[in-house]
Structure formats: structure tokens, C-alpha cells
Design a protein around this motif. Structure first.
Motif, PDB file in Angstrom:
ATOM      1  N   ILE A 162       0.873  -1.183   0.000  1.00 52.90           N
ATOM      2  CA  ILE A 162       0.000   0.000   0.000  1.00 52.90           C
ATOM      3  C   ILE A 162       0.908   1.231   0.000  1.00 52.90           C
ATOM      4  O   ILE A 162       1.828   1.329   0.825  1.00 52.90           O
ATOM      5  N   THR A 163       0.672   2.164  -0.933  1.00 60.06           N
ATOM      6  CA  THR A 163       1.630   3.271  -1.136  1.00 60.06           C
ATOM      7  C   THR A 163       0.936   4.642  -1.115  1.00 60.06           C
ATOM      8  O   THR A 163      -0.259   4.735  -1.370  1.00 60.06           O
ATOM      9  N   PRO A 164       1.717   5.706  -0.836  1.00 61.02           N
ATOM     10  CA  PRO A 164       1.160   7.061  -0.746  1.00 61.02           C
ATOM     11  C   PRO A 164       1.282   7.826  -2.072  1.00 61.02           C
ATOM     12  O   PRO A 164       1.847   7.325  -3.039  1.00 61.02           O
ATOM     13  N   ALA A 191      -2.112   5.113  -3.863  1.00 61.85           N
ATOM     14  CA  ALA A 191      -2.967   6.162  -3.300  1.00 61.85           C
ATOM     15  C   ALA A 191      -4.025   6.570  -4.321  1.00 61.85           C
ATOM     16  O   ALA A 191      -3.763   6.593  -5.526  1.00 61.85           O
ATOM     17  N   SER A 192      -5.203   6.944  -3.821  1.00 61.24           N
ATOM     18  CA  SER A 192      -6.299   7.307  -4.732  1.00 61.24           C
ATOM     19  C   SER A 192      -6.010   8.600  -5.486  1.00 61.24           C
ATOM     20  O   SER A 192      -6.545   8.813  -6.571  1.00 61.24           O
ATOM     21  N   ALA A 193      -5.170   9.467  -4.914  1.00 60.10           N
ATOM     22  CA  ALA A 193      -4.854  10.728  -5.602  1.00 60.10           C
ATOM     23  C   ALA A 193      -3.953  10.488  -6.809  1.00 60.10           C
ATOM     24  O   ALA A 193      -3.947  11.289  -7.747  1.00 60.10           O
ATOM     25  N   GLY A 242       3.146   5.214   4.388  1.00 64.61           N
ATOM     26  CA  GLY A 242       2.090   6.197   4.586  1.00 64.61           C
ATOM     27  C   GLY A 242       2.174   6.767   5.984  1.00 64.61           C
ATOM     28  O   GLY A 242       3.243   6.753   6.610  1.00 64.61           O
ATOM     29  N   SER A 243       1.056   7.232   6.486  1.00 67.26           N
ATOM     30  CA  SER A 243       1.071   7.918   7.784  1.00 67.26           C
ATOM     31  C   SER A 243       1.140   6.924   8.943  1.00 67.26           C
ATOM     32  O   SER A 243       0.712   5.766   8.820  1.00 67.26           O
ATOM     33  N   THR A 244       1.644   7.402  10.063  1.00 67.10           N
ATOM     34  CA  THR A 244       1.819   6.533  11.232  1.00 67.10           C
ATOM     35  C   THR A 244       0.470   5.999  11.731  1.00 67.10           C
ATOM     36  O   THR A 244       0.346   4.822  12.076  1.00 67.10           O
ATOM     37  N   GLU A 264       6.846   1.927   6.605  1.00 67.55           N
ATOM     38  CA  GLU A 264       7.595   3.151   6.286  1.00 67.55           C
ATOM     39  C   GLU A 264       6.646   4.310   6.567  1.00 67.55           C
ATOM     40  O   GLU A 264       5.782   4.618   5.753  1.00 67.55           O
ATOM     41  N   LEU A 265       6.813   4.947   7.722  1.00 59.90           N
ATOM     42  CA  LEU A 265       5.773   5.874   8.197  1.00 59.90           C
ATOM     43  C   LEU A 265       6.256   7.327   8.223  1.00 59.90           C
ATOM     44  O   LEU A 265       7.234   7.672   7.590  1.00 59.90           O
ATOM     45  N   GLY A 266       5.561   8.135   8.970  1.00 62.97           N
ATOM     46  CA  GLY A 266       5.833   9.576   8.966  1.00 62.97           C
ATOM     47  C   GLY A 266       7.141   9.941   9.650  1.00 62.97           C
ATOM     48  O   GLY A 266       7.785   9.121  10.304  1.00 62.97           O
ATOM     49  N   GLU A 393       4.415  17.112  14.899  1.00 59.15           N
ATOM     50  CA  GLU A 393       3.566  17.005  13.693  1.00 59.15           C
ATOM     51  C   GLU A 393       4.372  17.302  12.439  1.00 59.15           C
ATOM     52  O   GLU A 393       5.118  18.270  12.396  1.00 59.15           O
ATOM     53  N   GLU A 394       4.149  16.484  11.402  1.00 56.19           N
ATOM     54  CA  GLU A 394       4.747  16.775  10.098  1.00 56.19           C
ATOM     55  C   GLU A 394       3.993  17.940   9.478  1.00 56.19           C
ATOM     56  O   GLU A 394       2.768  17.888   9.386  1.00 56.19           O
ATOM     57  N   THR A 395       4.715  18.955   9.010  1.00 54.26           N
ATOM     58  CA  THR A 395       4.020  20.073   8.347  1.00 54.26           C
ATOM     59  C   THR A 395       3.570  19.657   6.953  1.00 54.26           C
ATOM     60  O   THR A 395       2.484  19.980   6.508  1.00 54.26           O
TER      61      THR A 395
END
Ligand code: NAP
Length: 502
Positions: A162-164, A191-193, A242-244, A264-266, A393-395
Motif C-alpha cells: 500500500i503506497t502514498p 494512493a487514490s490521488a 504512509g502515515s503513522t 515506512e511511516l511519517g 507534527e509533520e508540516t
């Protein structure tokens, strides 16, 4: 840029549009789904095409095909799989302009950067073609007389990936190429985008000779697709980028089937500039690392710490460089900073700037939505404010916050105060300090006097809440392999067997 250059960029855009493929790849067939998702150009905010919404039954078909195709793919000679990977790499090189343009269209990054990502993505295909030919095992002496142990390295089985959206091509090849090299089959959910880069790469994989069922690409809703992937006993591993938060959910969902995992997260990377650093280099590399993909990368510096003695000089140079960055749509000549992926991303960036100002920070350049509107944000430098915001937080945007520090101990503590631990950067000309700090930083990766360090040779991955597992490098293939121990009772000598040890 002259007129010819401008029309070449427009021609590339048309080439990218021509590569849009509106069907998903299920078990070797290009199929429609039960409805469609809209895919937008983030720069123009227009719909560029549709990807199928696959049903749970279609995902199950892909999983079954991956399982059915596995024995023959895993059983193929390693050198044959390597040859197919090399052919895939040649085809990606052949189509690099079109693939780059397609990536720009769906992600919004400038064309030159997008084309660079295709080259980076292809590094993994070529690297793992080589690794396929080096799947060596081990010959192990045994304490038991007459026995020898053979450690065979075998593929883990069919895998889910699953990828971003921020690296629509590289995050795919960084998983699929080592999986293929190891002998695994893959069911991928991009990712859907940004589904079109994944589908275009899959079409080239088929052209290169990847057999039907070995590679399927699932487009549609994660709420429909992911539960099938995580719960299937046929899939032996999940590799997620993707995100954590989503990583945690997927890990829990994989527990009942005990899947192998790569996460592989944030990140919230610290970048430290010591007083003995080469200032010009530190500024230039900070800009390179921070503003790629408009600051939407997991490894980009999220917080910059500069020694008080050089603080003002660093800020002055950084601000001048950032103010000169050219914001533009991907096919505009000279564009360096594209739009953010969506309005939610834009609002988060805006919120980080506003919270900084509310807590006493200053905006040195930028700080607002860009005048061209839509999803564009001004490249921004912040001075001071609340440092904890940027470690928590990641900006994920074109904003670089800078904070002063006094001592090495203090800045190491600041760097390590985050729950994340993906990338980190330090600038210093003092080798002893470099080695001390690199060893003390809690991160999977440390860049010394560099702001960019991703390539196929570098073991990529995080610690703490940034996840686990390594991609790329000599370690990347391990994620797709398991060791089988074969004990060989050998009749070395013809005499009587010695008594077994008590
Ligand atoms: P995300 O929201 O976690 O989405 C990543 C992928 O997971 C997409 O394919 C998404 O599908 C899917 N997804 C979303 N929610 C899901 C759920 N509840 N269950 C199953 N799948 C789900 O992350 P993102 O916003 O696309 O990407 C940005 C994040 O990725 C950042 O945190 C960044 O740091 C991280 N990242 C990490 C690395 C690394 O190597 N460590 C590299 C790049 C990015 P849909 O698109 O269909 O929602």
C-alpha cells in the motif's frame, strides 16, 4: 525559456495525458470497477481522469491470482527474474518523459522533478535485478556429527503493498522490484490521488514479461480494498508506506493472520547546523531537502536548529534563497514549487504558520496562500515560535521553521524529543562531532552535510513511530525473504557414527 522550450513542455503534458489508463489490473486483465474515483490535477484543480472503484470480490480475485501465480514465479530461475526486471527498467527509461509528465499531472510536482522521480524509481528496478542474482544462502557447520545445515533463502510468498501519493512511482518500485527479485507476487494498492503512475508502471511490467497474476494493481476505496488484503491468509506480508496512524491500524488488522510487516511511516526530521558548518552548503542543502515536492516528503527537514553564533547569518541567507523560489504549475517554465496535493494539506500548512505566529514566532518570508490561488502556498521561513509543534507534527508543506541552540547536548536532546525517527541531518566540518552526533541521534537515517540522501543504495527506513523495515540497498530484499534451514545428515565417513552428545 524560449518559445520552443515552452511548447516542448506543453507537448510533454499532452504526452502525459495520453498515458492515463482508466482500468485497474486484476489477475492479468484490465478491468472496470463498480463506480469510479475522480483523479485531479492539483495545479489546475480539474479532473484528469477516473480510476475504477474495485469491489471486494475483485480484490479477492487479484489475491487468489497472486497466490496461484506464486509457485511458478518463485520457482523461476533467479537470473530469469533478473532479466525481466532489467527489461522493465529499459522500458521505464524508454518512456521516462511520458511517465514523468503523467506523474506531474496527478501529483503536481514540477516536470523536471517528476522526471527525476522516474529515474529514482528505476534505480530500484535496476538495483534489485542485480540482487536477484545474489540470493545466496549459507552452508553451516553443525555440532551434531555428520550433519551440515543449508540455509536457503526463499520468498515469503504473495505480498500486499500500500503506497502514498507523494512519490507515486518510487514508492511502488521500492517495494515491487525487491519483491519480484525475491520471487514474491504482489497485490498493490496505490494512493487514490495518484493511481495512474502505478497503472502505467504495471503496463510496462507486463510488457517486460511479468506473467499474469504476478502483479495486480487495486484502485478504489481503501475501506474496501485494505480489509481484504490484511485479512487474507493467502498474503504473507504487507509492506506499507504512509502515515503513522494508518500504519498502526494496518498492523493491528494484520495480527490475526500474523503477516510479516514493513512500515515506512511519517517523520519530523531535525536538521542541525553547528557553528563550524560550511554555511553556504548548509543553506543550499536545507533548501534542496525541504522544498522538494513542495515540502511533502517524509524525509524533509521539519525543524531546523542553528547554533546561536551563526543564527542570524544562516537566517539571512536562507530567507533570500527561499524568497527567490519560483512557484508554478508543473509545466510552467522554471517552476520549482508546485501546489499541495489537496486543500486539507494547504490548511494544515496554514495552521502551522498561524500557530507559530500566535506563539511568538516571526514570518521572514512567505507565510500565506500564494496569490495564484488554488492549492499553492508561498515558500516560507519561520523564526522561532513553538518548537514542540514541529517535532510532534509533520508540516508536509513548503515551510521551514528555524530555532536557535547553544550546546551539542541540548540539540541532541531536542532532536530526540520527537516520537518520530526517520531522517535527520547535521552540518559540521568536525569529524569527531559528526561521529558523536550521528551515533546519538535516534533516526533510521542521518545525512551529514547533505540535504538529500535517497537512492537505491541507501538503506531507507525509520525507528520509533516512523516504523520498521528497510527499503532499497542490500537490506531491502531481506523484507521479502525467509530462511529455510535444511539439515543434511551426510555420510562423510564410512566408520561407525559417534555416540550422540548427551
Ligand atoms: P496515508 O493517508 O496513510 O495513505 C497512504 C496509503 O494508505 C494510501 O494508499 C491510502 O489510500 C491508504 N489508506 C489511507 N487510509 C487507510 C486506511 N484506513 N486503511 C488502509 N489504507 C489506508 O498517507 P498519505 O497522506 O497518502 O501520505 C503521506 C504520509 O506518508 C506522511 O505521513 C509521510 O511521512 C508518509 N510517507 C512515508 C514514507 C517513508 O518511506 N517512511 C515515504 C513517503 C511518505 P487512499 O489514498 O485511497 O486514501
Amino acid at each position: 525559456m524560449d518559445e520552443a522550450g515552452v511548447s516542448k513542455l506543453q507537448a510533454l503534458k499532452v504526452q502525459g495525458e495520453g498515458m492515463i489508463r482508466e482500468q485497474a489490473l486484476v489477475a492479468g486483465d484490465w478491468v472496470d470497477g463498480q463506480g469510479r474515483i475522480e483523479v485531479e490535477d492539483p495545479a489546475e484543480e480539474t479532473v484528469i481522469g477516473h480510476a475504477p472503484k474495485l469491489s471486494a470480490a475483485q480484490v479477492e480475485t487479484a489475491v487468489k491470482a497472486a497466490s496461484d501465480a506464486f509457485p511458478a514465479w518463485a520457482g523461476m530461475r533467479e537470473f530469469e527474474r533478473a532479466a525481466i526486471l532489467r527489461r522493465w527498467g529499459e522500458l521505464i527509461d524508454r518512456d521516462i518523459d511520458g511517465l514523468g509528465a503523467l506523474l506531474s499531472l496527478e501529483n503536481g510536482k514540477p516536470f523536471a522533478e517528476a522526471r527525476g522521480e522516474i529515474g529514482y524509481a528505476n534505480q530500484f528496478v535496476k538495483w534489485f535485478a542485480g540482487e536477484a542474482e545474489r540470493l545466496n544462502g549459507a552452508w553451516i557447520p553443525s555440532p551434531t556429527a555428520h550433519d551440515r545445515i543449508l540455509a536457503m533463502r526463499q520468498p515469503v510468498g504473495p505480498v500486499a503493498a500500500i503506497t502514498p501519493w507523494n512519490f507515486p512511482a518510487a514508492m511502488i518500485t521500492r517495494k515491487v522490484a525487491p519483491a519480484f527479485a525475491a520471487g514474491c507476487t504482489v497485490v498493490l494498492k496505490p494512493a487514490s490521488a495518484t493511481p495512474f503512475s502505478a497503472l502505467a508502471l504495471a503496463a510496462l511490467a507486463l510488457e517486460a514479461g511479468v506473467p499474469p497474476g504476478v502483479f495486480s494493481v487495486m484502485t478504489g476505496e481503501s475501506g474496501v480494498i485494505a480489509p481484504v488484503l490484511t485479512s487474507s491468509p493467502l498474503l504473507r506480508k504487507l509492506s506499507f508506506t504512509g502515515s503513522t496512524g494508518v500504519g498502526r491500524e494496518l498492523m493491528a488488522a494484520c495480527a490475526p493472520t500474523l503477516k510479516r510487516l514493513s512500515m515506512e511511516l511519517g517523520g519530523a526530521a531535525p536538521l542541525i547546523v553547528f557553528e563550524d558548518a560550511d554555511l553556504e552548503l548548509a543553506v543550499a542543502e536545507t533548501v534542496k531537502g525541504k522544498f522538494r515536492c513542495a515540502g511533502q516528503t517524509c524525509v524533509c527537514p521539519n525543524r531546523v536548529y542553528v547554533h546561536v553564533d551563526i543564527y542570524d547569518a544562516f537566517l539571512e541567507r536562507l530567507t533570500a534563497r527561499v524568497a527567490a523560489l519560483k512557484v508554478g504549475a508543473p509545466f510552467e517554465p522554471g517552476a520549482e514549487i508546485g501546489p499541495l496535493i489537496d486543500l486539507k494539506g494547504l490548511e494544515k500548512v496554514e495552521d502551522h504558520v498561524q500557530r507559530t505566529v500566535a506563539r511568538g514566532g516571526r514570518v521572514l518570508t512567505g507565510g500565506e496562500r500564494h496569490e495564484r490561488g488554488g492549492r499553492f502556498f508561498q515558500p516560507t521561513v519561520l523564526d522561532g515560535g513553538d518548537e514542540t509543534l514541529f517535532r510532534d507534527e509533520e508540516t508536509f508543506g513548503p515551510v521551514v521553521p528555524v530555532f536557535p541552540f547553544r550546546t551539542e547536548e541540548e540539540v541532541i536532546a531536542l532532536a530526540n524529543a520527537s516520537e518520530f525517527g526517520l531522517a535527520s541531518y547535521l552540518f559540521s566540518e568536525n569529524l569527531n562531532r559528526v561521529m558523536r552526533v550521528a551515533a546519538a541521534i535516534e533516526a533510521g537515517m542521518v545525512g551529514v552535510n547533505v540535504g538529500l540522501m535517497s537512492n537505491a543504495a541507501n538503506p531507507f527506513g525509520g525507528v520509533k513511530q516512523s516504523g520498521f523495515g528497510r527499503e532499497g540497498s542490500i537490506y531491502g530484499i531481506e523484507e521479502y525473504l525467509q530462511v529455510k534451514a535444511v539439515t543434511l545428515g551426510l555420510r562423510w565417513a564410512m566408520g561407525p557414527k559417534p555416540a550422540p552428545p548427551v
